[in-house]
Design a protein around this motif. Structure first.
Motif, short mmCIF file in Angstrom:
data_model
loop_
_atom_site.label_atom_id
_atom_site.label_comp_id
_atom_site.label_asym_id
_atom_site.label_seq_id
_atom_site.Cartn_x
_atom_site.Cartn_y
_atom_site.Cartn_z
N PRO A 250 0.79 -1.23 0.00
CA PRO A 250 0.00 0.00 0.00
C PRO A 250 0.82 1.28 0.00
O PRO A 250 0.39 2.30 -0.54
CB PRO A 250 -0.84 -0.12 1.28
N ALA A 251 2.01 1.24 0.59
CA ALA A 251 2.84 2.45 0.66
C ALA A 251 3.73 2.63 -0.56
O ALA A 251 4.41 3.66 -0.69
CB ALA A 251 3.70 2.42 1.93
N SER A 252 3.73 1.66 -1.45
CA SER A 252 4.62 1.74 -2.61
C SER A 252 4.14 2.82 -3.58
O SER A 252 2.94 2.90 -3.90
CB SER A 252 4.65 0.39 -3.34
N PRO A 253 5.04 3.67 -4.07
CA PRO A 253 4.62 4.69 -5.05
C PRO A 253 4.24 4.02 -6.36
O PRO A 253 4.66 2.90 -6.67
CB PRO A 253 5.87 5.56 -5.22
N ASP A 254 3.43 4.72 -7.13
CA ASP A 254 3.04 4.22 -8.45
C ASP A 254 4.21 4.30 -9.42
O ASP A 254 5.06 5.20 -9.34
CB ASP A 254 1.90 5.06 -9.03
N ARG A 290 -8.55 9.32 -13.64
CA ARG A 290 -8.79 7.87 -13.60
C ARG A 290 -7.52 7.09 -13.97
O ARG A 290 -7.21 6.07 -13.36
CB ARG A 290 -9.92 7.52 -14.56
N LEU A 291 -6.80 7.59 -14.94
CA LEU A 291 -5.57 6.92 -15.38
C LEU A 291 -4.43 7.08 -14.39
O LEU A 291 -3.63 6.17 -14.20
CB LEU A 291 -5.15 7.48 -16.74
N ASP A 292 -4.37 8.24 -13.75
CA ASP A 292 -3.23 8.57 -12.88
C ASP A 292 -3.77 9.25 -11.63
O ASP A 292 -3.67 10.48 -11.48
CB ASP A 292 -2.27 9.49 -13.64
N PRO A 293 -4.35 8.47 -10.69
CA PRO A 293 -5.07 9.06 -9.55
C PRO A 293 -4.25 9.98 -8.66
O PRO A 293 -4.76 10.94 -8.11
CB PRO A 293 -5.55 7.83 -8.77
N GLU A 294 -2.95 9.69 -8.52
CA GLU A 294 -2.11 10.49 -7.62
C GLU A 294 -1.28 11.52 -8.34
O GLU A 294 -0.37 12.10 -7.76
CB GLU A 294 -1.18 9.55 -6.83
N GLY A 295 -1.57 11.76 -9.60
CA GLY A 295 -0.76 12.73 -10.34
C GLY A 295 0.65 12.23 -10.49
O GLY A 295 0.88 11.09 -10.90
N GLN A 296 1.65 13.03 -10.14
CA GLN A 296 3.05 12.64 -10.29
C GLN A 296 3.63 12.17 -8.96
O GLN A 296 4.67 12.63 -8.52
CB GLN A 296 3.85 13.81 -10.85
N ALA A 297 2.93 11.20 -8.34
CA ALA A 297 3.36 10.77 -7.02
C ALA A 297 4.53 9.79 -7.04
O ALA A 297 5.17 9.57 -6.03
CB ALA A 297 2.17 10.09 -6.30
N GLY A 298 4.80 9.17 -8.16
CA GLY A 298 5.83 8.14 -8.17
C GLY A 298 6.78 8.30 -9.33
O GLY A 298 6.74 9.30 -10.06
N PRO A 299 7.66 7.31 -9.54
CA PRO A 299 8.63 7.39 -10.62
C PRO A 299 7.94 7.35 -11.97
O PRO A 299 6.98 6.62 -12.16
CB PRO A 299 9.51 6.15 -10.41
N ALA A 300 8.41 8.14 -12.88
CA ALA A 300 7.81 8.20 -14.23
C ALA A 300 8.79 7.64 -15.24
O ALA A 300 10.00 7.67 -15.06
CB ALA A 300 7.47 9.65 -14.59
N SER A 301 8.22 7.13 -16.32
CA SER A 301 9.05 6.63 -17.41
C SER A 301 8.33 6.83 -18.71
O SER A 301 7.11 6.75 -18.78
CB SER A 301 9.34 5.14 -17.20
#
Length: 301
Positions: A250-254, A290-301
């Motif tokens: 649950p705590a893992s970033p997207d 809907r596609l990205d609920p947390e915005g830029q909360a995690g690593p992006a690629s």
């Protein structure tokens, strides 16, 4: 080497057999029957009096003469495709065919509804939607518009980012209840996609796990997790609201993958192509949360 009798259809058939390595693969690419493809190759080789392709247990391979023909045929193909794009790109009618390709993850939930809505407004536009794990070529007009989660290459391709998709780790409650999470079962992509962020991210987060199921179909990955096959990295828009799945960490970033739309520069001003692009862009903008609920909360690629 060529005389005036040489038909582009013959060369096109030869090219696709060389690329696909089989008559069946070439037939699918050309939208012909396998016997037709075989007859064209046989007739071409008979007229030339030389073998262009050699059948091996692993598929067709080029002969030395075939290698020399290939380079010339590819140049002819580029000229033919350039002429076709110019003709097609100058068409001002809001009707005709548009071929769209995307990954299966996005095809069902986002691309298909957008295209159906487009056709309600423009009923004379005919759409072909090709979900594909392998990228279809915009330059060769295998597709007119592509929606991908990897950036486009090529200076003739006009591309723009139209959103992002968030993924996280999910498994079925039954699997988690009985699993040894010190050595979890993992569900991931095939080896030919092992370079993708999805593959490297799951192995980084679960270094003691073992991949027990592989597929390049995201639908297969999803249903493998639902069926209790192990831990999978899944799009949150699919998994968040499904009570057959729970977040594993649950705590893992997207993990975030950018979504790109691409079109060949010769085609982008064609009205039906432009209208289709606009419909897709609007659909992804409307579904951004809907596609990205947390915005830029995690690593992006």
């Amino acid at each position: 080497m060529y005389s005036s009798w040489m038909q582009w259809d013959d060369l096109h058939t030869f090219l696709e057999i060389a690329r696909q390595g089989s008559l069946s693969g070439a037939a699918r690419a050309l939208r012909l029957t396998q016997p037709t493809v075989g007859r064209r190759l046989a007739a071409m080789e008979e007229t030339l009096g030389a073998k262009l392709l050699q059948r091996t247990p692993g598929g067709f391979v080029l002969t030395p003469i075939g290698e020399s023909v290939l380079a010339n045929a590819e140049r002819m193909e580029q000229e033919a495709l350039a002429a076709e794009r110019l003709i097609f790109g100058g068409d001002i009618k809001m009707e005709g065919d548009v071929r769209v390709t995307t990954v299966d993850t996005l095809a069902t939930a986002f691309v298909t509804p957008a295209l159906v809505a487009l056709q309600k407004e423009h009923p004379d536009i005919n759409v072909e939607l090709a979900p594909a794990s392998q990228a279809l070529s915009l330059a060769r007009r295998e597709a007119d518009i592509a929606v991908r989660v990897v950036p486009f290459n090529g200076n003739q391709i006009v591309a723009r980012k139209i959103g992002a998709i968030a993924l996280n780790f999910f498994a079925s409650p039954d699997y988690l209840e009985h699993a040894d999470m010190s050595a979890p079962r993992l569900i991931s992509v095939l080896d030919d996609q092992s370079h993708l962020p999805e593959a490297t991210w799951i192995e980084k987060q679960f270094p003691t796990g073992t991949i027990r199921m592989r597929s390049n179909s995201r639908e297969v990955l999803f249903w493998s997790a639902v069926s209790g096959g192990g831990v999978a990295l899944l799009p949150r828009f699919l998994a968040d609201q499904d009570d057959r799945l729970v977040r594993v960490l649950p705590a893992s970033p997207d993990l975030r993958r950018d979504i790109w739309l691409g079109v060949h520069s010769d085609m982008r001003q064609t009205p039906r192509i432009r209208a289709t692009m606009d419909a897709l862009i609007a659909a992804f903008e409307e579904n951004a949360h809907r596609l990205d609920p947390e915005g830029q909360a995690g690593p992006a690629s």
